[in-house]
Design an enzyme around this catalytic site. Structure first.
Site, PDB file in Angstrom:
ATOM      1  N   ASP A 135     -13.843  14.768  -4.424  1.00  0.00           N
ATOM      2  CA  ASP A 135     -13.960  16.065  -5.099  1.00  0.00           C
ATOM      3  C   ASP A 135     -15.198  15.995  -5.990  1.00  0.00           C
ATOM      4  OD1 ASP A 135     -13.345  18.586  -6.364  1.00  0.00           O
ATOM      5  OD2 ASP A 135     -11.233  18.241  -5.919  1.00  0.00           O
ATOM      6  N   LYS A 173       0.856  -1.192   0.000  1.00  0.00           N
ATOM      7  CA  LYS A 173       0.000   0.000   0.000  1.00  0.00           C
ATOM      8  C   LYS A 173       0.886   1.235   0.000  1.00  0.00           C
ATOM      9  CE  LYS A 173      -2.358   1.729   3.731  1.00  0.00           C
ATOM     10  NZ  LYS A 173      -2.386   3.186   3.832  1.00  0.00           N
ATOM     11  N   LYS A 213      -7.486   8.217  -1.293  1.00  0.00           N
ATOM     12  CA  LYS A 213      -8.797   8.637  -0.766  1.00  0.00           C
ATOM     13  C   LYS A 213      -9.358   9.877  -1.459  1.00  0.00           C
ATOM     14  CE  LYS A 213      -7.937   6.812   3.923  1.00  0.00           C
ATOM     15  NZ  LYS A 213      -6.495   6.500   3.912  1.00  0.00           N
ATOM     16  N   ARG A 215       2.935  -1.360  10.809  1.00  0.00           N
ATOM     17  CA  ARG A 215       4.016  -1.514  11.785  1.00  0.00           C
ATOM     18  C   ARG A 215       4.302  -2.934  12.283  1.00  0.00           C
ATOM     19  NH1 ARG A 215       1.548   3.433  14.865  1.00  0.00           N
ATOM     20  NH2 ARG A 215      -0.214   2.474  13.786  1.00  0.00           N
ATOM     21  N   ASP A 262      -3.467   4.358  -1.970  1.00  0.00           N
ATOM     22  CA  ASP A 262      -4.436   4.824  -0.966  1.00  0.00           C
ATOM     23  C   ASP A 262      -4.430   6.351  -0.900  1.00  0.00           C
ATOM     24  OD1 ASP A 262      -6.007   5.103   1.322  1.00  0.00           O
ATOM     25  OD2 ASP A 262      -4.442   4.417   2.695  1.00  0.00           O
ATOM     26  N   THR A 282     -11.913   5.584  10.698  1.00  0.00           N
ATOM     27  CA  THR A 282     -11.988   5.020  12.055  1.00  0.00           C
ATOM     28  C   THR A 282     -11.579   6.055  13.107  1.00  0.00           C
ATOM     29  OG1 THR A 282      -9.856   4.018  11.579  1.00  0.00           O
ATOM     30  CG2 THR A 282     -11.751   2.568  11.534  1.00  0.00           C
TER      31      THR A 282
HETATM   32  O1  C5P Z   1       0.945   0.431  11.193  1.00  0.00           O
HETATM   33  P1  C5P Z   1      -0.488   0.012  11.066  1.00  0.00           P
HETATM   34  O2  C5P Z   1      -0.676  -1.481  10.915  1.00  0.00           O
HETATM   35  O3  C5P Z   1      -1.377   0.606  12.143  1.00  0.00           O
HETATM   36  O4  C5P Z   1      -0.928   0.644   9.675  1.00  0.00           O
HETATM   37  C1  C5P Z   1      -2.257   0.605   9.229  1.00  0.00           C
HETATM   38  C2  C5P Z   1      -2.379   1.311   7.894  1.00  0.00           C
HETATM   39  O5  C5P Z   1      -3.754   1.360   7.539  1.00  0.00           O
HETATM   40  C3  C5P Z   1      -1.882   2.750   7.913  1.00  0.00           C
HETATM   41  O6  C5P Z   1      -1.365   3.031   6.605  1.00  0.00           O
HETATM   42  C4  C5P Z   1      -3.136   3.555   8.172  1.00  0.00           C
HETATM   43  O7  C5P Z   1      -3.082   4.841   7.649  1.00  0.00           O
HETATM   44  C5  C5P Z   1      -4.171   2.713   7.418  1.00  0.00           C
HETATM   45  N1  C5P Z   1      -5.548   2.909   7.873  1.00  0.00           N
HETATM   46  C6  C5P Z   1      -5.960   2.656   9.178  1.00  0.00           C
HETATM   47  N2  C5P Z   1      -7.266   2.844   9.531  1.00  0.00           N
HETATM   48  C7  C5P Z   1      -8.155   3.272   8.629  1.00  0.00           C
HETATM   49  C8  C5P Z   1      -7.770   3.520   7.310  1.00  0.00           C
HETATM   50  C9  C5P Z   1      -6.438   3.328   6.961  1.00  0.00           C
HETATM   51  O8  C5P Z   1      -5.146   2.252   9.993  1.00  0.00           O
HETATM   52  N3  C5P Z   1      -9.413   3.400   8.971  1.00  0.00           N
END
Ligand code: C5P
Length: 232
Positions: free
Chosen positions: A64, A32, A61, A211, A59, A119
């Site tokens: 517009d 991603k 998003k 992460r 990603d 979220t």
């Molecule tokens: O590091 P981690 O596993 O928390 O990363 C989750 C990824 O998913 C990040 O790129 C974050 O921006 C994305 N994301 C999220 N929650 C959302 C939409 C996207 O954690 N509702």
């Protein structure tokens, strides 16, 4: 529909991204690319990662007016990404325009999914600041239904919302779910998390994992563990 693990490459430069991707020699994860990396490096980062043999979820998003989104999606489609997204809040017309823009001359197109409610948006703020007079769950379901009506493939949502979306829109309607953590791992700033195995059980089609893989001592082993738990 193939279940897969998507690795969130939340890096701020091409250098850091390639240092990470170079560790993967025998497997090419679906990755991603988000706003941070795309705005730092531009479309060349997409072309370079694609050239290395990875599938890409871009990603960005989009949100517009329909004409602007349609034209922008046509540009992203020419970058040959495999999946991209927009905000369902842009309305059904905007989502339909996006699909038109995304569809290539030969009829193929990347998977298109919608963000329902981020979220990070609480029910209280949604009601008090955005004046949406409904529950957050009803809003998520309605936005998912709008996305389906527009012809989109699915939505991004919490794994804990995936069951609700599938119940309203059908099992074929995709759920792409971040917020995944190993049972014995750090949660970090995510609040509503679940494990890869549980996400599989709930019915997620793709999990987006950052992460737990990017910050692991052995990212390749962490990725493989995720695939093992989620895909089996
Ligand atoms: O590091 P981690 O596993 O928390 O990363 C989750 C990824 O998913 C990040 O790129 C974050 O921006 C994305 N994301 C999220 N929650 C959302 C939409 C996207 O954690 N509702």
């Amino acid at each position: 529909m193939g279940k897969d693990v998507i690795v969130a490459c939340d890096f701020s430069s091409a250098e850091a991204t390639f240092e990470f991707l170079d560790k993967f020699t025998d497997v090419k994860p679906f990755v991603k690319i988000g706003m941070e990396l795309y705005y730092a490096e531009g479309p060349s980062i997409v072309r370079e990662i694609k050239k290395r043999g990875h599938k890409i979820f871009l990603d960005l998003k989009l949100h517009d007016i329909p004409n602007t989104v349609k034209k922008s999606m046509a540009v992203l489609s020419r970058l040959d990404v495999d999946m991209t997204n927009l905000h369902a809040a842009g309305t059904v017309d905007m989502m339909k325009a996006a699909l038109e823009g995304l569809t290539r001359e030969d009829g193929t197109r990347p998977i298109l999914i919608a963000v329902t409610q981020l979220t990070s948006t609480s029910e209280e703020r949604m009601q008090n600041e955005l004046l949406i007079n409904a529950s957050i769950n009803d809003t998520i379901v309605k936005y998912a239904q709008n996305a389906k009506a527009a012809g989109l493939d699915g939505v991004v949502c919490s794994p804990l919302e995936a069951g609700m979306v599938k119940a309203a829109c059908g099992t074929e309607f995709m759920t792409v779910t971040p917020g995944v953590r190993f049972a014995d791992g750090e949660v970090g700033d995510q609040v509503r998390v679940t494990t890869p195995a549980k996400a599989k059980e709930i019915g997620s089609d793709y999990i987006v994992v950052g992460r737990p893989i990017t910050a692991a001592a052995d990212p390749v082993a962490a990725y493989k563990r995720c695939v093992e738990e989620f895909v089996g």
